[in-house]
Design an enzyme around this catalytic site. Sequence first.
Site, PDB file in Angstrom:
ATOM      1  N   CYS A  11     -20.300  40.267   7.101  1.00  0.00           N
ATOM      2  CA  CYS A  11     -21.546  40.308   7.724  1.00  0.00           C
ATOM      3  C   CYS A  11     -21.754  41.591   8.647  1.00  0.00           C
ATOM      4  O   CYS A  11     -22.572  42.093   8.579  1.00  0.00           O
ATOM      5  CB  CYS A  11     -21.781  39.129   8.609  1.00  0.00           C
ATOM      6  SG  CYS A  11     -21.789  37.576   8.002  1.00  0.00           S
ATOM      7  N   CYS A  56     -18.142  38.614  11.224  1.00  0.00           N
ATOM      8  CA  CYS A  56     -17.317  38.761  10.390  1.00  0.00           C
ATOM      9  C   CYS A  56     -17.057  40.153   9.895  1.00  0.00           C
ATOM     10  O   CYS A  56     -18.398  40.602   9.869  1.00  0.00           O
ATOM     11  CB  CYS A  56     -17.055  37.600   9.376  1.00  0.00           C
ATOM     12  SG  CYS A  56     -18.036  37.706   8.034  1.00  0.00           S
ATOM     13  N   HIS A  95     -23.327  32.889   5.521  1.00  0.00           N
ATOM     14  CA  HIS A  95     -23.419  32.781   7.007  1.00  0.00           C
ATOM     15  C   HIS A  95     -24.772  32.900   7.690  1.00  0.00           C
ATOM     16  O   HIS A  95     -25.775  33.563   7.116  1.00  0.00           O
ATOM     17  CB  HIS A  95     -22.526  34.048   7.407  1.00  0.00           C
ATOM     18  CG  HIS A  95     -21.140  33.867   6.982  1.00  0.00           C
ATOM     19  ND1 HIS A  95     -20.033  34.688   7.349  1.00  0.00           N
ATOM     20  CD2 HIS A  95     -20.504  32.979   6.132  1.00  0.00           C
ATOM     21  CE1 HIS A  95     -19.036  34.238   7.095  1.00  0.00           C
ATOM     22  NE2 HIS A  95     -19.032  33.233   6.309  1.00  0.00           N
ATOM     23  N   GLU A 149     -25.534  35.153   9.786  1.00  0.00           N
ATOM     24  CA  GLU A 149     -26.381  36.712   9.624  1.00  0.00           C
ATOM     25  C   GLU A 149     -26.808  36.957   8.231  1.00  0.00           C
ATOM     26  O   GLU A 149     -27.872  37.780   8.266  1.00  0.00           O
ATOM     27  CB  GLU A 149     -24.930  37.599   9.816  1.00  0.00           C
ATOM     28  CG  GLU A 149     -24.522  37.385  11.404  1.00  0.00           C
ATOM     29  CD  GLU A 149     -23.119  36.358  11.345  1.00  0.00           C
ATOM     30  OE1 GLU A 149     -22.269  36.508  12.215  1.00  0.00           O
ATOM     31  OE2 GLU A 149     -23.298  35.530  10.493  1.00  0.00           O
TER      32      GLU A 149
END
Length: 147
Positions: free
Chosen positions: A85, A82, A52, A54
Amino acid sequence: MNHETYMRMALAEAREALRREEVPIGAVVVARDRVIARAHNLTEMLNDVTAHAEMQVLTAAAAALGGKYLDRCTLYVTVEPCPMCAAALRWAQLGALVYGAADPKRGYTTVSETLLHPKTEVTTDILGDECAGLMTDFFARLRARNL
């Protein structure tokens, strides 16, 4: 610079993800009014569910700082992180989180707002309509292509 300026940088990263046919989420880490890391989703390219934006930007920011704690940093991300993260942001002891669009289906707040570090300051809805629009358009095109 202000929140909108940095969020526009995160949006530029999201558009790069979109260009690469990734879910269009972008992130920027700022320390002392200086961008130290930028990233976007790479899950498709790397075939890695953890890639991701992040997670990518956390790794880059830690490398730039020479340490794993980001307590004096602000993360700008186009969509609410999410739970995975958010937990990583907790371990990094992130100073501040600024996100554009809420994610009512998969955002960390669907699980618990306490996933972040207790000292992390959170600001939401910065250019939220623009950030949400990228996601809405992406998934509408994806659904249309898969019909």
